[in-house]
Design an enzyme around this catalytic site. Structure first.
Site, short mmCIF file in Angstrom:
data_model
loop_
_atom_site.label_atom_id
_atom_site.label_comp_id
_atom_site.label_asym_id
_atom_site.label_seq_id
_atom_site.Cartn_x
_atom_site.Cartn_y
_atom_site.Cartn_z
N ASP A 24 40.37 41.55 28.98
CA ASP A 24 39.25 42.16 30.07
C ASP A 24 38.24 42.82 29.67
O ASP A 24 38.09 43.36 28.44
CB ASP A 24 40.19 43.12 31.16
N ARG A 28 31.42 44.05 31.69
CA ARG A 28 30.87 45.40 31.10
C ARG A 28 30.46 45.26 29.67
O ARG A 28 29.52 45.99 29.62
CB ARG A 28 32.20 46.44 31.24
N GLU A 71 42.93 35.00 41.80
CA GLU A 71 42.07 36.14 42.29
C GLU A 71 40.66 36.03 41.85
O GLU A 71 39.47 36.31 42.48
CB GLU A 71 42.55 37.74 41.74
N ASN A 72 40.42 35.22 40.64
CA ASN A 72 39.23 35.15 40.01
C ASN A 72 38.24 34.07 40.80
O ASN A 72 37.40 33.91 40.62
CB ASN A 72 39.24 34.77 38.59
N GLU A 211 56.68 45.28 26.19
CA GLU A 211 56.20 46.81 25.78
C GLU A 211 54.52 46.55 26.16
O GLU A 211 53.88 45.69 25.87
CB GLU A 211 56.55 46.97 24.59
C1 IPE Z 1 42.51 39.90 35.01
O1 IPE Z 1 41.11 40.27 34.76
C2 IPE Z 1 42.27 38.37 34.83
C3 IPE Z 1 41.98 37.83 33.72
C4 IPE Z 1 41.57 38.35 32.55
C5 IPE Z 1 41.74 36.33 33.75
P1 IPE Z 1 40.51 40.73 36.07
O2 IPE Z 1 39.10 41.34 35.69
O3 IPE Z 1 40.19 39.57 37.09
O4 IPE Z 1 41.34 41.85 36.75
P2 IPE Z 1 41.14 43.01 37.82
O5 IPE Z 1 40.23 42.57 38.80
O6 IPE Z 1 40.40 44.14 37.01
O7 IPE Z 1 42.41 43.60 38.34
C1 IPE Z 2 37.68 39.38 31.70
O1 IPE Z 2 36.31 39.92 31.86
C2 IPE Z 2 37.43 37.71 31.60
C3 IPE Z 2 37.94 37.13 33.15
C4 IPE Z 2 38.44 37.75 34.15
C5 IPE Z 2 37.85 35.72 33.06
P1 IPE Z 2 35.85 40.21 33.19
O2 IPE Z 2 34.78 39.22 33.69
O3 IPE Z 2 36.97 40.59 34.13
O4 IPE Z 2 34.98 41.60 32.62
P2 IPE Z 2 34.91 42.88 33.69
O5 IPE Z 2 36.30 43.35 33.93
O6 IPE Z 2 33.85 42.61 34.86
O7 IPE Z 2 34.00 43.83 32.75
MG MG Z 3 37.67 42.56 34.64
#
Ligand code: IPE
Ligand code: IPE
Ligand code: MG
Length: 244
Positions: A24, A28, A71-72, A211
């Site tokens: 994640d 950002r 959810e993505n 964990e």
């Molecule tokens: C979790 O990250 C999904 C993946 C890493 C693929 P998200 O960025 O989508 O999760 P939330 O929305 O912060 O919970």
């Molecule tokens: C994780 O990074 C990658 C996926 C969810 C595929 P994000 O795209 O969620 O990055 P942030 O959380 O917006 O920084």
């Molecule tokens: Mg994210």
């Protein structure tokens, strides 16, 4: 047996069998640098490959990477397509490395809603590498933990209707066999980057007793050294599983 990485000594007899990683913070990371979000995903893809490569030294049997959640789908189409193109790259450009290193690639998720050519590419490579047993790179893709459980329940009901099992037989072990890739063990260590303290629907059934280790580092800045720190920390924990 003990082995040292970056000055950190690891007891290889105690390392987790299965590490799940919620990658994640790509967006950002990019924003902080004044870049577009997809640049973060691009760098993140490189980091994933670095960790997989580094794992040759460590020998974790299964590494699961959360690459796209159900959810993505709520993200802009352009970003979704970019993430899909990276998944495709993994199965095409990276394919050679997987074959050379005898790494098994599994796709842990649903085929629903995905473009057909992507489905073919991903599940073909799964088929092609299925006999490899060096270690497993498990891509958690188009995945939702609740969906996995519902999909499993539907299959159980089908089997009950067709007299393949009866309800009395159903227990945790039996039900596990209806989930995606039942041969993949429970997650021992769950790593999440970017400091968020949540599960986000990741491998729900298999993280039941995992964990958890969280770092504030955004995924594109994650390094093999931090990977080792997480493992070191894991080897020093006491897992009680409800016992005293
Ligand atoms: C979790 O990250 C999904 C993946 C890493 C693929 P998200 O960025 O989508 O999760 P939330 O929305 O912060 O919970
Ligand atoms: C994780 O990074 C990658 C996926 C969810 C595929 P994000 O795209 O969620 O990055 P942030 O959380 O917006 O920084
Ligand atoms: Mg994210």
């Amino acid at each position: 047996m003990k082995k040292e990485f970056f000055g950190i000594e690891i007891d290889l007899d105690k390392i987790p069998q299965h590490i799940g990683i919620i990658m994640d913070g790509n967006g950002r990371w990019a924003k902080e640098k004044g870049l577009e979000r997809h640049k973060g995903h691009e760098k993140g893809y490189q980091v994933l490959k670095d960790i997989v490569e580094f794992n040759k030294e460590v020998g974790i049997k299964t590494l699961s990477f959360y690459a796209f959640s159900t959810e993505n789908w709520n993200r802009p189409e352009k970003e979704i397509n970019f993430l899909f193109s990276l998944a495709k790259k993994l199965a095409t450009e990276y394919r050679k490395t997987l074959l050379e290193n005898k790494i098994r690639l599994t796709i842990y998720g649903s085929k629903d809603r995905l473009p057909q050519d992507l489905v073919n590419t991903l599940w073909d490579i799964e088929e092609e590498t299925k006999e490899f047993n060096n270690y497993t790179l498990n891509m958690v893709f188009n995945y939702g933990g609740r969906k996995e459980i519902i999909d499993g329940v539907k299959k159980v009901i089908d089997d009950i209707k067709n007299n393949k099992i009866n309800i009395e037989e159903l227990n945790e072990e039996k039900f596990s066999s209806y989930l995606y890739h039942p041969e993949i063990p429970d997650v021992d260590l769950l790593i999440r980057t970017s400091g968020e303290l949540r599960i986000s629907n990741f491998l729900l059934w298999k993280v039941a007793y995992a964990e958890i280790w969280v770092t504030k580092t955004f995924w594109p800045d994650f390094t093999p050294k931090e990977f080792i720190e997480a493992i070191k920390n894991y080897t020093e924990r006491e897992r009680r599983f409800g016992k005293v």
